[in-house]
Scaffold this active site. Structure first.
Site, PDB file in Angstrom:
ATOM      1  N   GLU A 162      -4.701  -5.568  -1.955  1.00 55.56           N
ATOM      2  CA  GLU A 162      -3.323  -5.469  -2.420  1.00 55.56           C
ATOM      3  C   GLU A 162      -3.231  -5.642  -3.933  1.00 55.56           C
ATOM      4  O   GLU A 162      -2.495  -4.921  -4.608  1.00 55.56           O
ATOM      5  CB  GLU A 162      -2.433  -6.509  -1.727  1.00 55.56           C
ATOM      6  N   HIS A 201      -8.582  -8.669  -4.180  1.00 57.20           N
ATOM      7  CA  HIS A 201      -8.154  -8.259  -2.840  1.00 57.20           C
ATOM      8  C   HIS A 201      -7.514  -6.879  -2.924  1.00 57.20           C
ATOM      9  O   HIS A 201      -7.020  -6.468  -3.983  1.00 57.20           O
ATOM     10  CB  HIS A 201      -7.154  -9.263  -2.275  1.00 57.20           C
ATOM     11  N   CYS A 228      -2.704 -12.213   2.495  1.00 57.40           N
ATOM     12  CA  CYS A 228      -2.978 -13.639   2.324  1.00 57.40           C
ATOM     13  C   CYS A 228      -1.912 -14.214   1.387  1.00 57.40           C
ATOM     14  O   CYS A 228      -1.146 -13.459   0.787  1.00 57.40           O
ATOM     15  CB  CYS A 228      -4.378 -13.835   1.743  1.00 57.40           C
ATOM     16  N   CYS A 279      -1.986 -12.606  -2.156  1.00 60.20           N
ATOM     17  CA  CYS A 279      -1.497 -11.229  -2.171  1.00 60.20           C
ATOM     18  C   CYS A 279       0.000 -11.173  -1.892  1.00 60.20           C
ATOM     19  O   CYS A 279       0.712 -10.359  -2.488  1.00 60.20           O
ATOM     20  CB  CYS A 279      -2.268 -10.381  -1.170  1.00 60.20           C
TER      21      CYS A 279
END
Length: 157
Positions: A56, A54, A84, A87
């Site tokens: 991040e 992801h 999420c 993250c």
């Protein structure tokens, strides 16, 4: 344009670039220290076949590599969407001083990225989750924890 808006525009731009390049969903993130971008990331789940890639996480890894340290002391993270649960956990482990996000998790859910089920799963007993977790060989596993506790030269994080 103030600094926060400038940096958020960069995170949003990374999200678009990664999406248009077919690397993953429309998510981007940057890490800033002392007014300088030290980490960049966009979602690379499709490109890398890595469900943890992801934006991040990619940006945090890049920033930590730049700093040569596992924590983002005095850093600011900008992300194109509310993180999420994975993250969010990575952000807390990295310990920036603050983070800013553009789109909300509700906005993400509207385009098919619905993390709400994970937030709900966390509240369930591990054995009752949709992917059940079973405790196995705890006593054997604790031996490493005991060694860690006794270690005199450990680095806490």
């Amino acid at each position: 344009m103030d600094q926060h808006r400038k940096f958020m525009k960069e995170a949003i731009s990374l999200a678009r670039q990664g999406m248009e390049n077919g690397e993953g969903g429309p998510f981007g993130a940057i890490v800033v220290k002392d007014g300088v971008i030290i980490g960049r990331g966009n979602n690379k789940v499709l490109q890398s076949n890595d469900p943890t890639a992801h934006a991040e996480v990619v940006a945090i890894r890049d920033a930590c590599n730049t700093l040569g340290h596992f924590q983002l002391d005095d850093c600011i993270l900008y992300t194109s969407c509310e993180p999420c649960p994975m993250c969010l956990g990575a952000i807390y482990w990295a310990r920036p001083k603050v983070f800013y996000y553009a789109c909300t998790r509700e906005d993400a859910a509207e385009i098919g990225f619905d993390d709400d089920f994970i937030y709900k799963e966390i509240s369930h007993d591990p054995a009752d989750r949709s992917i059940p977790a079973r405790n196995l060989m705890r006593e054997e596993g604790l031996s490493n924890f005991q060694l860690w506790s006794a270690k005199s030269n450990k680095t806490l994080y």
